[in-house]
Design an enzyme around this catalytic site. Structure first.
Site, PDB file in Angstrom:
ATOM      1  N   CYS A   2       0.832  -1.264   0.061  1.00  0.00           N
ATOM      2  CA  CYS A   2       0.038   0.086   0.092  1.00  0.00           C
ATOM      3  C   CYS A   2       0.849   1.240   0.094  1.00  0.00           C
ATOM      4  O   CYS A   2       1.926   1.397   0.825  1.00  0.00           O
ATOM      5  CB  CYS A   2      -1.114   0.003   1.128  1.00  0.00           C
ATOM      6  SG  CYS A   2      -2.066  -1.305   1.146  1.00  0.00           S
ATOM      7  N   ARG A  27       6.170  -0.399  -3.690  1.00  0.00           N
ATOM      8  CA  ARG A  27       5.784  -1.130  -2.654  1.00  0.00           C
ATOM      9  C   ARG A  27       4.898  -2.358  -2.801  1.00  0.00           C
ATOM     10  O   ARG A  27       4.602  -3.069  -1.934  1.00  0.00           O
ATOM     11  CB  ARG A  27       4.966   0.121  -1.760  1.00  0.00           C
ATOM     12  CG  ARG A  27       5.733   1.217  -1.159  1.00  0.00           C
ATOM     13  CD  ARG A  27       4.976   2.070  -0.534  1.00  0.00           C
ATOM     14  NE  ARG A  27       4.371   1.567   0.639  1.00  0.00           N
ATOM     15  CZ  ARG A  27       5.106   1.883   1.794  1.00  0.00           C
ATOM     16  NH1 ARG A  27       6.227   2.239   1.858  1.00  0.00           N
ATOM     17  NH2 ARG A  27       4.684   1.295   3.030  1.00  0.00           N
ATOM     18  N   TRP A  76      -3.059  -2.962  -1.625  1.00  0.00           N
ATOM     19  CA  TRP A  76      -2.797  -4.479  -1.707  1.00  0.00           C
ATOM     20  C   TRP A  76      -3.510  -5.232  -1.162  1.00  0.00           C
ATOM     21  O   TRP A  76      -3.718  -5.215   0.311  1.00  0.00           O
ATOM     22  CB  TRP A  76      -1.327  -4.866  -1.358  1.00  0.00           C
ATOM     23  CG  TRP A  76      -0.667  -6.205  -1.606  1.00  0.00           C
ATOM     24  CD1 TRP A  76      -0.146  -6.412  -2.852  1.00  0.00           C
ATOM     25  CD2 TRP A  76      -0.624  -7.095  -0.740  1.00  0.00           C
ATOM     26  NE1 TRP A  76       0.248  -7.747  -2.700  1.00  0.00           N
ATOM     27  CE2 TRP A  76       0.082  -8.203  -1.353  1.00  0.00           C
ATOM     28  CE3 TRP A  76      -0.953  -7.333   0.637  1.00  0.00           C
ATOM     29  CZ2 TRP A  76       0.213  -9.594  -0.905  1.00  0.00           C
ATOM     30  CZ3 TRP A  76      -0.673  -8.862   1.281  1.00  0.00           C
ATOM     31  CH2 TRP A  76      -0.185  -9.686   0.493  1.00  0.00           C
ATOM     32  N   ASN A 102      -3.701   1.795   5.288  1.00  0.00           N
ATOM     33  CA  ASN A 102      -2.791   0.745   5.172  1.00  0.00           C
ATOM     34  C   ASN A 102      -2.588   0.075   6.479  1.00  0.00           C
ATOM     35  O   ASN A 102      -2.642   0.556   7.167  1.00  0.00           O
ATOM     36  CB  ASN A 102      -1.549   1.452   4.782  1.00  0.00           C
ATOM     37  CG  ASN A 102      -0.198   0.607   4.638  1.00  0.00           C
ATOM     38  OD1 ASN A 102      -0.313  -0.443   4.569  1.00  0.00           O
ATOM     39  ND2 ASN A 102       1.083   0.937   4.727  1.00  0.00           N
ATOM     40  N   GLY A 103      -2.923  -1.333   6.294  1.00  0.00           N
ATOM     41  CA  GLY A 103      -2.777  -2.274   7.397  1.00  0.00           C
ATOM     42  C   GLY A 103      -3.914  -3.110   7.475  1.00  0.00           C
ATOM     43  O   GLY A 103      -4.642  -3.243   6.561  1.00  0.00           O
ATOM     44  N   GLU A 485      20.089 -17.115  -2.901  1.00  0.00           N
ATOM     45  CA  GLU A 485      19.722 -15.787  -3.620  1.00  0.00           C
ATOM     46  C   GLU A 485      19.663 -16.022  -4.953  1.00  0.00           C
ATOM     47  O   GLU A 485      18.424 -15.479  -5.585  1.00  0.00           O
ATOM     48  CB  GLU A 485      20.541 -14.850  -3.262  1.00  0.00           C
ATOM     49  CG  GLU A 485      20.488 -13.458  -3.842  1.00  0.00           C
ATOM     50  CD  GLU A 485      19.050 -12.860  -3.631  1.00  0.00           C
ATOM     51  OE1 GLU A 485      18.389 -13.272  -2.782  1.00  0.00           O
ATOM     52  OE2 GLU A 485      18.846 -11.700  -4.129  1.00  0.00           O
ATOM     53  N   LYS A 489      15.778 -15.270  -6.830  1.00  0.00           N
ATOM     54  CA  LYS A 489      15.811 -14.359  -7.809  1.00  0.00           C
ATOM     55  C   LYS A 489      14.902 -14.853  -9.021  1.00  0.00           C
ATOM     56  O   LYS A 489      14.098 -14.251  -9.705  1.00  0.00           O
ATOM     57  CB  LYS A 489      16.965 -13.864  -8.339  1.00  0.00           C
ATOM     58  CG  LYS A 489      17.760 -12.626  -7.379  1.00  0.00           C
ATOM     59  CD  LYS A 489      16.907 -11.602  -7.468  1.00  0.00           C
ATOM     60  CE  LYS A 489      15.959 -11.007  -6.459  1.00  0.00           C
ATOM     61  NZ  LYS A 489      16.604 -10.951  -5.187  1.00  0.00           N
ATOM     62  N   GLU A 492      11.139 -15.501  -8.236  1.00  0.00           N
ATOM     63  CA  GLU A 492      10.367 -14.303  -8.201  1.00  0.00           C
ATOM     64  C   GLU A 492      10.274 -13.366  -9.519  1.00  0.00           C
ATOM     65  O   GLU A 492       9.248 -13.241  -9.676  1.00  0.00           O
ATOM     66  CB  GLU A 492      11.272 -13.218  -7.349  1.00  0.00           C
ATOM     67  CG  GLU A 492      11.348 -13.413  -5.747  1.00  0.00           C
ATOM     68  CD  GLU A 492      12.134 -12.360  -5.227  1.00  0.00           C
ATOM     69  OE1 GLU A 492      11.667 -11.604  -4.684  1.00  0.00           O
ATOM     70  OE2 GLU A 492      13.368 -12.097  -5.606  1.00  0.00           O
ATOM     71  N   HIS A 508      23.085 -36.016  -0.383  1.00  0.00           N
ATOM     72  CA  HIS A 508      22.338 -36.510   0.828  1.00  0.00           C
ATOM     73  C   HIS A 508      20.886 -36.283   0.287  1.00  0.00           C
ATOM     74  O   HIS A 508      19.968 -36.405   1.065  1.00  0.00           O
ATOM     75  CB  HIS A 508      22.582 -35.542   1.946  1.00  0.00           C
ATOM     76  CG  HIS A 508      23.865 -35.860   2.583  1.00  0.00           C
ATOM     77  ND1 HIS A 508      24.421 -36.875   3.264  1.00  0.00           N
ATOM     78  CD2 HIS A 508      24.964 -34.678   2.494  1.00  0.00           C
ATOM     79  CE1 HIS A 508      25.815 -36.681   3.498  1.00  0.00           C
ATOM     80  NE2 HIS A 508      26.174 -35.461   3.139  1.00  0.00           N
ATOM     81  N   LYS A 611       6.709  -4.793  -2.236  1.00  0.00           N
ATOM     82  CA  LYS A 611       8.071  -4.361  -1.881  1.00  0.00           C
ATOM     83  C   LYS A 611       8.291  -4.298  -0.450  1.00  0.00           C
ATOM     84  O   LYS A 611       9.174  -4.777   0.116  1.00  0.00           O
ATOM     85  CB  LYS A 611       8.493  -3.163  -2.748  1.00  0.00           C
ATOM     86  CG  LYS A 611       9.861  -2.546  -2.220  1.00  0.00           C
ATOM     87  CD  LYS A 611      10.868  -3.039  -3.075  1.00  0.00           C
ATOM     88  CE  LYS A 611      12.280  -2.797  -2.849  1.00  0.00           C
ATOM     89  NZ  LYS A 611      13.031  -3.723  -3.193  1.00  0.00           N
TER      90      LYS A 611
HETATM   91  C1  F6R Z   1      13.570 -10.573  -2.599  1.00  0.00           C
HETATM   92  C2  F6R Z   1      12.879  -9.526  -1.755  1.00  0.00           C
HETATM   93  C3  F6R Z   1      12.560 -10.052  -0.425  1.00  0.00           C
HETATM   94  C4  F6R Z   1      12.813  -8.945   0.618  1.00  0.00           C
HETATM   95  C5  F6R Z   1      12.143  -9.370   1.976  1.00  0.00           C
HETATM   96  C6  F6R Z   1      12.736  -8.458   2.961  1.00  0.00           C
HETATM   97  O1  F6R Z   1      13.934 -10.209  -3.704  1.00  0.00           O
HETATM   98  O2  F6R Z   1      13.164  -8.422  -1.709  1.00  0.00           O
HETATM   99  O3  F6R Z   1      12.639 -11.243  -0.191  1.00  0.00           O
HETATM  100  O4  F6R Z   1      14.086  -9.129   1.011  1.00  0.00           O
HETATM  101  O5  F6R Z   1      10.828  -9.352   1.801  1.00  0.00           O
HETATM  102  O6  F6R Z   1      12.443  -7.224   2.919  1.00  0.00           O
HETATM  103  P1  F6R Z   1      13.115  -6.021   3.601  1.00  0.00           P
HETATM  104  O7  F6R Z   1      14.639  -5.994   3.273  1.00  0.00           O
HETATM  105  O8  F6R Z   1      12.305  -4.737   3.195  1.00  0.00           O
HETATM  106  O9  F6R Z   1      12.859  -6.096   5.074  1.00  0.00           O
END
Ligand code: F6R
Length: 616
Positions: A2, A27, A76, A102-103, A485, A489, A492, A508, A611
């Protein structure tokens, strides 16, 4: 999740609101809406499910009357599907009051039942409309927006940032913050509110974060802040360091492409001012004096997702340099295991947004039990740094693409700075090693710039692999979190099943996944840094190759031992053992982005993701 924006002043508010929502798109949201108090005293509103562009197209087809006070929102969905009627703003008091949120209002059922019993009707399925109707109900009794709003927020439970305005009080927006972010932007004859400073950075660089359980009222010429109990509060102002252009694409095809290209700057800016005479000194921790660190016997790193993988990388370095046991825990798991926390526990949280609710709750939990807390954060004025003893900001600049890239390398950099700082203060490693490591950090930006030049090679690889059903990633030691990671990526961005494994774990179980043509990325440690680890990883490559895997090795320049066993080799510059992963992750970021692009996907806003994850 949001985005919220509020404006009072002399500009046409619609332009300010849409610009603020656009800059907060990162966001994450599924619908958008605006409400404006027109110059004729009418409250006018438009809202649409889908991308902001759909709302903008709708506004072009059906323009709103103009006015100088307005609120805007990207939603959202939590309560109620992402459809037009559930989008915000929500109206009440016969369309004279508008509210955005928001929330999650946790006690909305109970309040809705009371309001329904008193004859109020609801048009949406949302908890937000309940807050709007409750505010209207209180307004009917008090006839004063500020009083009615204070009464309303004191009744709500859960997490909320609320903004509201009423046609009877045309130059006023009231707002409140409880477990959800809210910042104020101070202008000249105009004032702003936002979920973060991106909402208004185009117009002002003067901002203040609203504290927990505080109410704000803005008019064109005034900003007043009080607690929920009505006590006045003086907001702490700060300057926004970046400008609006930093959150625009600047000629890149996507924010993600731009942000990956900013990896070198993210590291350079995070180091800046934290290396003095060849030694790491983190002033933000130094300010607490030596006692802050002297009694620490255990370090817990708290984070989610990509930030937790940065934590894993950092844990190897901090434990090695500082000689203190380090655990990495997922924030959302932390509280539920009844962790042992004492005053000698140092908790370091890692969060790009500084608003991740899981991490915020974990930090609060640790701090209530006496732990010392340091926040590594990329967003000034965010909640987690505000609730921590010390904050070490990563200066990666705004990260707009939903999936994290440059913030990840900046987070590892900050963890290394903290590790070297603790090692210096506690005198746990020789000075020469501290100096050498500081130099390695300083050399990283140039090396990262070199890695970026592998882009074309990877683009070809990504196109070739765009039909892959599954991709595996292997790494050992600090290469293991990089494998995790790389896999995250790809999931996602390209919606491909991907898994990261510790290379030693292969036999294993996971080796059963290897079949003819299965693509596997392998992060190969340098033979110069550890001949033993290098030869073990080469053996792992041979094991999977023998079973038909297609191997893409990420190996340092000059490592010839990988050549006979790898189908493709992506080269990274030479670096010390702990610094290799910061270089090795960049080709994986580029690969995921290029593959998603080859599949025609939106790399900046992947489906289902937000985000800033501000609900637990
Ligand atoms: C993946 C990604 C998420 C964030 C996670 C934590 O690309 O961006 O896994 O790393 O949601 O977010 P923050 O760092 O904002 O606490």
């Amino acid at each position: 999740m949001c985005g919220i924006v509020g404006y009072v002043g002399s500009q046409d508010s619609l332009g300010v609101l849409l610009g603020g929502l656009k800059r907060q798109e990162y966001r994450g949201y599924d619908s958008a809406g605006v409400a404006v108090l027109s110059n004729e005293g009418e409250l006018v509103m438009a809202k649409k499910a889908g991308k902001l562009q759909m709302l903008m197209d709708n506004l072009t087809a059906h323009p709103l009357a103009s006015g100088h006070t307005g609120i805007g929102h990207t939603r959202w969905a939590t309560h109620g599907a992402p459809i037009d009627v559930n989008a915000h703003p929500h109206l009440a008091d016969d369309g004279r009051l508008a509210l955005i949120h928001n929330g999650i209002v946790e006690n909305f059922y109970e309040i809705k039942a009371e309001l329904t019993a008193r004859g109020h009707e609801f048009v949406s399925e949302t908890d937000t409309e309940v807050a709007a109707v409750l505010l209207a109900d209180n307004y009917a009794e008090t006839g004063d927006l500020r009083t009615a709003f204070a009464r309303t927020v004191n009744r709500l439970e859960g997490a909320f940032t609320l903004l509201a305005m009423h046609a009877n009080e045309p130059h006023l927006i009231v707002a409140a913050r409880h477990n959800s972010p809210l910042v104020i932007g101070f202008g000249d004859g105009e004032n702003f509110l936002g979920s973060d400073v991106a909402a208004f950075v185009e117009f002002t660089h003067r901002a203040a974060a609203v504290g927990q359980n505080q109410i704000v009222a803005i008019t064109p010429d005034s900003v007043s802040v009080t607690t929920f109990a009505g006590e006045p509060v003086v907001p702490e102002e700060f300057d926004i360091e970046w400008d609006a252009s930093a959150s625009e694409k600047g000629g890149w095809p996507s924010f993600m492409a731009k942000e990956i290209s900013e990896n070198p700057d993210a590291v350079a800016n995070t180091i800046r001012g934290r290396i003095h005479d060849g030694m790491v000194v983190v002033p933000e921790i130094d300010a607490f004096g030596p006692d802050f660190l002297s009694g620490v016997s255990r370090i817990i790193l708290l984070a989610c997702g990509t930030a937790s993988y940065a934590g894993l990388v950092g844990s190897y370095a901090i434990e090695k340099w500082a000689g203190i046991p380090v655990d990495v825990q997922l924030s959302h798991e932390f509280r539920y295991r009844d962790p042992v926390i004492t005053p000698s526990t140092l908790v370091i949280s890692i969060s790009q947004s500084g608003e991740t609710m899981d991490t915020l709750m974990a930090v609060r939990y640790a701090s209530e039990r006496g732990a010392k807390t340091i926040s590594i954060c990329n967003t000034q004025g965010a909640t987690i740094p505000r609730e921590s003893d010390a904050v070490v900001y990563t200066h990666a600049g705004p990260e707009v693409a939903v999936a994290s890239t440059k913030a990840f390398v900046a987070q590892i950099t900050a963890l290394y700075l903290i590790g070297l700082h603790i090692a210096r203060v506690r005198d746990t490693v020789p000075e020469a090693l501290l100096q050498h490591s500081a130099q390695e950090l300083s050399d990283l930006p140039a090396k990262l710039a070199e890695v970026l030049s592998v882009g074309d090679e990877i683009r070809t690889l990504a196109k070739w692999m765009s039909d892959s059903q599954a991709v595996l990633f292997l790494g050992r030691n600090v290469g293991f979190p990089i494998a995790l990671e790389g896999a995250l990526k790809l999931k996602e961005l390209a919606y491909i099943h991907a898994e990261g494994f510790a290379a030693g774990e292969l036999k294993h179980g996971p080796i059963a996944l290897i079949d003819h043509g299965q693509p596997v990325f392998v992060i190969v440690p340098s033979p110069r840094n550890s001949a033993e680890m290098h030869s073990k990883v080469i053996s792992n490559i041979q094991e999977i190759r023998a079973r038909g895997a297609r191997v893409i090795a990420i190996a340092e320049a000059g490592d010839a031992a990988v050549l006979p066993f790898a189908d493709e080799v992506i080269r990274i510059p030479l670096a010390g053992p702990l610094f290799e992963p910061i270089l090795a992750v960049v080709p994986l970021q580029i690969f995921a982005m290029e593959l998603a692009d080859a599949k025609g996907l939106d790399v900046d806003q992947p489906r289902n993701l937000a985000k800033s994850v501000t609900v637990e």
